[in-house]
Design an enzyme around this catalytic site. Structure first.
Site, mmCIF file in Angstrom:
data_model
loop_
_atom_site.group_PDB
_atom_site.id
_atom_site.type_symbol
_atom_site.label_atom_id
_atom_site.label_comp_id
_atom_site.label_asym_id
_atom_site.label_seq_id
_atom_site.Cartn_x
_atom_site.Cartn_y
_atom_site.Cartn_z
ATOM 1 N N LYS A 48 0.821 -1.187 0.000
ATOM 2 C CA LYS A 48 0.000 0.000 0.000
ATOM 3 C C LYS A 48 0.865 1.251 0.000
ATOM 4 O O LYS A 48 0.393 2.347 -0.237
ATOM 5 C CB LYS A 48 -0.875 0.021 1.262
ATOM 6 N N GLY A 49 2.142 1.089 0.314
ATOM 7 C CA GLY A 49 3.015 2.228 0.574
ATOM 8 C C GLY A 49 3.173 3.215 -0.567
ATOM 9 O O GLY A 49 3.442 4.388 -0.355
ATOM 10 N N ASP A 108 14.860 -0.112 0.714
ATOM 11 C CA ASP A 108 15.650 -0.331 1.922
ATOM 12 C C ASP A 108 16.744 -1.349 1.558
ATOM 13 O O ASP A 108 17.754 -0.970 0.964
ATOM 14 C CB ASP A 108 14.674 -0.820 3.009
ATOM 15 N N LYS A 136 16.913 4.435 1.264
ATOM 16 C CA LYS A 136 17.706 4.169 2.478
ATOM 17 C C LYS A 136 18.994 3.502 2.034
ATOM 18 O O LYS A 136 19.193 2.287 2.209
ATOM 19 C CB LYS A 136 16.927 3.200 3.382
ATOM 20 N N PHE A 157 13.569 4.285 11.226
ATOM 21 C CA PHE A 157 12.252 3.795 10.840
ATOM 22 C C PHE A 157 11.354 4.976 10.519
ATOM 23 O O PHE A 157 11.102 5.835 11.366
ATOM 24 C CB PHE A 157 11.630 2.904 11.921
ATOM 25 N N ASP A 164 4.071 3.081 6.743
ATOM 26 C CA ASP A 164 3.288 2.826 7.943
ATOM 27 C C ASP A 164 4.124 2.244 9.069
ATOM 28 O O ASP A 164 5.197 1.679 8.857
ATOM 29 C CB ASP A 164 2.179 1.810 7.636
ATOM 30 N N ARG A 170 0.141 6.280 7.425
ATOM 31 C CA ARG A 170 0.337 6.344 5.967
ATOM 32 C C ARG A 170 -0.154 7.658 5.383
ATOM 33 O O ARG A 170 0.298 8.094 4.335
ATOM 34 C CB ARG A 170 -0.428 5.216 5.266
#
Ligand code: IMP
Ligand code: MG
Length: 185
Positions: A48-49, A108, A136, A157, A164, A170
């Site tokens: 969903k990000g 990431d 990242k 984080f 989220d 979000r």
């Protein structure tokens, strides 16, 4: 309208404000519009990000694009990658011979993008590239070529703009880091 500047919780530190995000998205959209002019382009959002980034990017490009979605899961509800990437929603359309850009909010380790790039290459598209807003960089373990990258972020984080913490945050229009003392890990 300045209400978004009020942090929703005392556990966050804002790292990237909405204006900086907007400028980065505009820069990526300009490059994509130039590179894919006259081509049949599909933006493949990673649910969903990627939703806020995809929505902003799709509206900032000046060429016609189609939108498709996949969903991948690697973090579960935790704050560290479990290492295993599962495809929890596949494309529901044939993408053979089409130009694809996988759109995700953050890279990431690179495992998610690497898995998705390999998977989509098997569908025989005309081309497949990746676009991420946040990188990242120090956490990268996979050798994955990302053509469109926005902003480098530290190894913390992060939440907001699609990211989220156990499905929370979000909808923040900025990117924030969770304060380490609030994470309880
Ligand atoms: P990778 O497979 O290690 O590159 O991780 C990519 C995925 O992990 C992203 O699509 C996000 O869903 C999630 N992720 C990575 N870093 C963060 C973070 O700081 N906050 C929230 N989710 C993250
Ligand atoms: Mg997540």
């Amino acid at each position: 309208m300045t209400s978004y500047q009020i942090v929703m919780d005392d556990e966050l530190e804002i790292l990237i404000d909405a204006e900086t995000i907007e400028n980065a998205v505009a820069g990526l959209a300009e490059r994509i519009s130039r590179d894919y002019a006259g081509k049949d382009l599909v933006l493949v959002g990673v649910l969903k990000g990627a939703v806020p980034f995809l929505a902003d990017l799709a509206r900032a490009v000046t060429i016609p694009v189609e939108l498709e979605f996949v969903e991948a899961s690697s973090y579960g509800n935790g704050t560290a990658s479990s290492g295993e990437v599962r495809l929890t929603r596949d494309l529901d359309r044939d993408v053979t011979a089409r130009h694809l850009i996988i759109v995700d909010c953050i890279v990431d380790t690179g495992r998610t993008l690497k898995t998705l790039l390999e998977l989509l290459r098997k569908r025989l598209p005309a081309s497949v590239e990746a676009a991420v807003l946040l990188d990242k960089h120090v956490c990268r373990t996979e050798d994955v070529g990302i053509r469109y990258q926005g902003l480098e972020v530290p190894d913390r984080f992060l939440v907001g703009y699609g990211l989220d913490w156990a499905q929370k945050y979000r909808n923040l229009p900025y990117v924030a880091a969770v304060l380490p003392e609030k994470m309880n890990i």
